[in-house]
Every structure is written in structure tokens, then in C-alpha cells.
Write a protein that holds these residues in place. Structure first.
Motif, PDB file in Angstrom:
ATOM      1  N   ASN A 276       0.843  -1.190   0.000  1.00  0.00           N
ATOM      2  CA  ASN A 276       0.000   0.000   0.000  1.00  0.00           C
ATOM      3  C   ASN A 276       0.880   1.241   0.000  1.00  0.00           C
ATOM      4  OD1 ASN A 276      -1.906   1.998   0.353  1.00  0.00           O
ATOM      5  ND2 ASN A 276      -2.396   1.443   2.479  1.00  0.00           N
ATOM      6  N   TRP A 277       0.965   1.903  -1.141  1.00  0.00           N
ATOM      7  CA  TRP A 277       1.820   3.077  -1.262  1.00  0.00           C
ATOM      8  C   TRP A 277       1.255   4.286  -0.511  1.00  0.00           C
ATOM      9  CZ3 TRP A 277       6.676   3.592  -3.468  1.00  0.00           C
ATOM     10  CH2 TRP A 277       7.173   2.438  -4.066  1.00  0.00           C
ATOM     11  N   ASP A 278      -0.012   4.210  -0.139  1.00  0.00           N
ATOM     12  CA  ASP A 278      -0.624   5.291   0.636  1.00  0.00           C
ATOM     13  C   ASP A 278      -0.581   5.024   2.143  1.00  0.00           C
ATOM     14  OD1 ASP A 278      -1.323   6.917  -1.568  1.00  0.00           O
ATOM     15  OD2 ASP A 278      -3.043   5.613  -1.986  1.00  0.00           O
ATOM     16  N   GLN A 279       0.158   3.996   2.548  1.00  0.00           N
ATOM     17  CA  GLN A 279       0.312   3.669   3.964  1.00  0.00           C
ATOM     18  C   GLN A 279       0.964   4.833   4.715  1.00  0.00           C
ATOM     19  OE1 GLN A 279       0.138   0.464   5.976  1.00  0.00           O
ATOM     20  NE2 GLN A 279       0.471   2.006   7.542  1.00  0.00           N
ATOM     21  N   PRO A 280       0.330   5.331   5.791  1.00  0.00           N
ATOM     22  CA  PRO A 280       0.991   6.362   6.597  1.00  0.00           C
ATOM     23  C   PRO A 280       2.242   5.812   7.262  1.00  0.00           C
ATOM     24  CG  PRO A 280      -1.362   6.278   7.054  1.00  0.00           C
ATOM     25  CD  PRO A 280      -1.037   5.052   6.253  1.00  0.00           C
ATOM     26  N   ILE A 281       3.289   6.618   7.306  1.00  0.00           N
ATOM     27  CA  ILE A 281       4.524   6.252   7.995  1.00  0.00           C
ATOM     28  C   ILE A 281       4.972   7.423   8.853  1.00  0.00           C
ATOM     29  CG2 ILE A 281       5.349   4.458   6.419  1.00  0.00           C
ATOM     30  CD1 ILE A 281       7.036   6.572   5.013  1.00  0.00           C
ATOM     31  N   TYR A 282       5.803   7.135   9.845  1.00  0.00           N
ATOM     32  CA  TYR A 282       6.155   8.117  10.859  1.00  0.00           C
ATOM     33  C   TYR A 282       7.656   8.063  11.133  1.00  0.00           C
ATOM     34  CZ  TYR A 282       1.150   7.423  11.582  1.00  0.00           C
ATOM     35  OH  TYR A 282      -0.200   7.293  11.383  1.00  0.00           O
ATOM     36  N   ARG A 283       8.180   9.209  11.567  1.00  0.00           N
ATOM     37  CA  ARG A 283       9.588   9.277  11.970  1.00  0.00           C
ATOM     38  C   ARG A 283       9.729  10.329  13.063  1.00  0.00           C
ATOM     39  NH1 ARG A 283      14.876   8.176  10.512  1.00  0.00           N
ATOM     40  NH2 ARG A 283      16.358   9.874  10.775  1.00  0.00           N
ATOM     41  N   ILE A 284      10.516  10.015  14.090  1.00  0.00           N
ATOM     42  CA  ILE A 284      10.763  10.948  15.178  1.00  0.00           C
ATOM     43  C   ILE A 284      12.141  11.582  14.985  1.00  0.00           C
ATOM     44  CG2 ILE A 284      11.079  11.213  17.673  1.00  0.00           C
ATOM     45  CD1 ILE A 284       9.138   8.867  18.046  1.00  0.00           C
ATOM     46  N   TYR A 285      12.160  12.910  14.943  1.00  0.00           N
ATOM     47  CA  TYR A 285      13.403  13.665  14.838  1.00  0.00           C
ATOM     48  C   TYR A 285      13.690  14.363  16.169  1.00  0.00           C
ATOM     49  CZ  TYR A 285      13.028  13.513   9.681  1.00  0.00           C
ATOM     50  OH  TYR A 285      12.939  13.111   8.365  1.00  0.00           O
ATOM     51  N   PRO A 286      14.956  14.451  16.593  1.00  0.00           N
ATOM     52  CA  PRO A 286      15.282  15.384  17.677  1.00  0.00           C
ATOM     53  C   PRO A 286      14.912  16.792  17.228  1.00  0.00           C
ATOM     54  CG  PRO A 286      17.127  13.913  17.207  1.00  0.00           C
ATOM     55  CD  PRO A 286      16.134  13.729  16.097  1.00  0.00           C
ATOM     56  N   LYS A 287      14.490  17.633  18.148  1.00  0.00           N
ATOM     57  CA  LYS A 287      14.000  18.962  17.777  1.00  0.00           C
ATOM     58  C   LYS A 287      14.984  19.728  16.895  1.00  0.00           C
ATOM     59  CE  LYS A 287      14.637  22.720  19.811  1.00  0.00           C
ATOM     60  NZ  LYS A 287      14.793  23.873  20.723  1.00  0.00           N
ATOM     61  N   ASN A 288      16.258  19.745  17.280  1.00  0.00           N
ATOM     62  CA  ASN A 288      17.234  20.520  16.515  1.00  0.00           C
ATOM     63  C   ASN A 288      17.387  20.002  15.087  1.00  0.00           C
ATOM     64  OD1 ASN A 288      17.662  22.164  18.708  1.00  0.00           O
ATOM     65  ND2 ASN A 288      19.523  21.104  19.397  1.00  0.00           N
ATOM     66  N   ARG A 289      17.326  18.674  14.922  1.00  0.00           N
ATOM     67  CA  ARG A 289      17.424  18.106  13.576  1.00  0.00           C
ATOM     68  C   ARG A 289      16.200  18.484  12.746  1.00  0.00           C
ATOM     69  NH1 ARG A 289      20.844  13.575  12.999  1.00  0.00           N
ATOM     70  NH2 ARG A 289      22.859  14.156  13.924  1.00  0.00           N
ATOM     71  N   PHE A 290      15.047  18.519  13.392  1.00  0.00           N
ATOM     72  CA  PHE A 290      13.832  18.870  12.662  1.00  0.00           C
ATOM     73  C   PHE A 290      13.866  20.331  12.231  1.00  0.00           C
ATOM     74  CE2 PHE A 290       9.238  20.054  12.522  1.00  0.00           C
ATOM     75  CZ  PHE A 290       8.913  19.290  11.419  1.00  0.00           C
ATOM     76  N   ILE A 291      14.323  21.198  13.114  1.00  0.00           N
ATOM     77  CA  ILE A 291      14.458  22.620  12.762  1.00  0.00           C
ATOM     78  C   ILE A 291      15.428  22.769  11.595  1.00  0.00           C
ATOM     79  CG2 ILE A 291      15.259  24.882  13.563  1.00  0.00           C
ATOM     80  CD1 ILE A 291      12.596  24.083  14.775  1.00  0.00           C
TER      81      ILE A 291
END
Length: 250
Positions: free
Chosen positions: A16-31
Motif C-alpha cells: 500500500n503506497w498510501d500507507q501512513p509512515i512516521y519518523r521521530i526527529y530530535p527537535k534541533n534536527r527537525f528545525i
């Protein structure tokens, strides 16, 4: 040089190419991601599990009895880990040790389309996304005892090598991983431990969730900081540890 590929041809066990996926970033990496609009993949050698990249960490014995390392081939692969699991205590504790993590949601297709370069003549050799399967150490060892290097290298394609990078031991099955994989087929990133790809977060991410262990003040502060740095996705705080008090009879 190649026929026009579809993203499905680069998917490993993706149903399923529309499958939701998730990833957790440290705040500084996300910024940093918000500002640079770059998504960074790393060499599998930097992953924690010593059984990662088990095939390309092997030694090949030639017909002449010579032992040859696959290190140069292994060095040409990069990956990034995502999960199909929306929420778990373990994932917050592992990937947000400083309790300031930022979890993003997208779909397999959105992420892959942001990464896949349709203009690249060598695209079929380079870009993959795969669902991780979990195999016992014994099954992995049995596979290594049966397979030869030429079994995977035959035809000059890279998909079989990519598939070996989508195998982990069952001790890690709580991660429910999906992996974004890049093969440096033209040796353009030699000696680099990481490679970065363009990612327009305004198009790829559809939800941002902040670490559930933050106080309300901390959440409001990080939410404001994320918005100031260009995030347009809806931002909420995980309610994993928020439990309503139940009223019981005296």
C-alpha cells in the motif's frame, strides 16, 4: 538508457503506497530540516544493530580461494528508517531521549516521490523503499550459507542488495520499519557517511506531533519555534501519557 520506471518497481514488499509512515526527529534536527529542506540518509554501518547490512558485511571467497571484502560496495549504500506504527512508548524513549522529539507523518508514496529522481538515467539502480521483514538469526545464517555473491549481483541490478537491507531480527519487530534506500551507483558520494536529498516539508509532511513528556509551556514554546521556522503542518502534542481521572464511588 532504461525504460521509464514506476515507483512500484522500486518498492520492496510495499503493498500500500498510501500507507501512513512516521519518523521521530530530535527537535534541533527537525528545525534544521525545515530550514535546509534536506532529508539526510546515512550509511547502514552507522545503524545500531550489528546484524544490519549482514550480506554486504560478509567476505566473498573467490574460485581461486582469495578472500575479498565487500566493504567498497557496502559503502555505496545509504538508508533512513521510518515506521508504520503511529504511537508507542518505546519509540519515544528510543528516538527522543532528551524528551524533545518531533514526530512527523507522511505516506510511503509522498516520501518516495520527494526522493526519487525521474530525470536520473541510473534511477532504477539507485532509489528504493522497502518494508522490513523480521527473520531469526538462524534464518539469516542459513541464507548466507546458501547464497553466493553472484546470485545477488547477477544482471547488474541493485534490488536484491536492497532487499538484504530490509531484513532485521525479530527482536526489533516492534519498530515495524519501512526503509528509504539509496545506492550510489555512480560513486558520486565516495567517503561520505551521509547524503542529503531535497525535501519540501510543506508538501511531504501532513502532521507534526510533539513529545508527550513535555509540559504545556514547553510544548507551546517548541510549537511556536517550529512555526517560526516554516512548518505549515498541523501541530499537536501526543496524548500518550495523558489519562483522565476516573470518578469512583465512596
Amino acid at each position: 538508457m532504461f525504460e521509464e520506471p514506476t515507483t512500484n518497481e522500486s518498492g520492496i514488499d510495499i503493498e500500500n503506497w498510501d500507507q501512513p509512515i512516521y519518523r521521530i526527529y530530535p527537535k534541533n534536527r527537525f528545525i534544521e530540516l525545515l530550514n535546509t529542506k534536506k532529508n539526510v540518509l546515512v550509511r547502514p554501518a552507522l545503524w545500531d544493530d550489528p546484524m544490519e547490512n549482514f550480506f554486504l558485511n560478509s567476505i566473498v571467497k573467490t574460485e581461486d580461494g582469495e578472500l575479498v571484502s565487500l566493504e567498497s560496495i557496502a559503502a555505496g549504500w545509504y538508508g533512513q528508517c521510518w515506521t508504520t506504527k503511529e504511537e508507542s512508548d518505546a519509540m519515544w524513549r528510543i528516538y527522543s531521549p532528551d524528551k524533545n522529539g518531533v514526530k512527523v507523518r507522511t505516506t510511503i508514496n509522498k516520501l518516495f516521490e520527494s526522493f526519487y529522481d525521474k530525470t536520473d538515467s541510473y534511477r532504477k539502480l539507485k532509489y528504493f523503499v522497502g518494508k522490513v521483514s523480521y527473520e531469526s538469526s538462524q534464518n539469516i545464517e542459513d541464507f548466507l550459507s546458501r547464497v553466493a555473491f553472484t546470485d545477488l549481483a547477477l544482471g547488474g541490478q541493485a534490488d536484491k542488495f536492497a532487499r538484504t537491507l530490509c531484513i532485521k531480527r525479530p527482536e526489533f519487530d516492534h519498530e515495524q520499519e519501512v526503509r528509504l534506500l539509496f545506492h550510489d551507483a555512480q560513486n558520486q558520494h565516495t567517503d561520505k557517511k551521509v547524503v542529503a536529498f531535497n525535501l519540501d516539508h510543506t508538501l511531504v509532511f501532513d502532521q507534526v506531533v510533539i513529545d508527550p513528556r513535555m509540559s504545556e509551556n514547553e510544548f507551546n514554546a517548541i510549537k511556536s519555534e517550529i512555526i517560526e521556522n516554516g512548518c505549515v503542518s498541523p501541530i499537536t502534542q501526543s496524548t500518550l501519557y495523558k489519562i483522565s481521572k476516573t470518578i469512583i464511588k465512596m
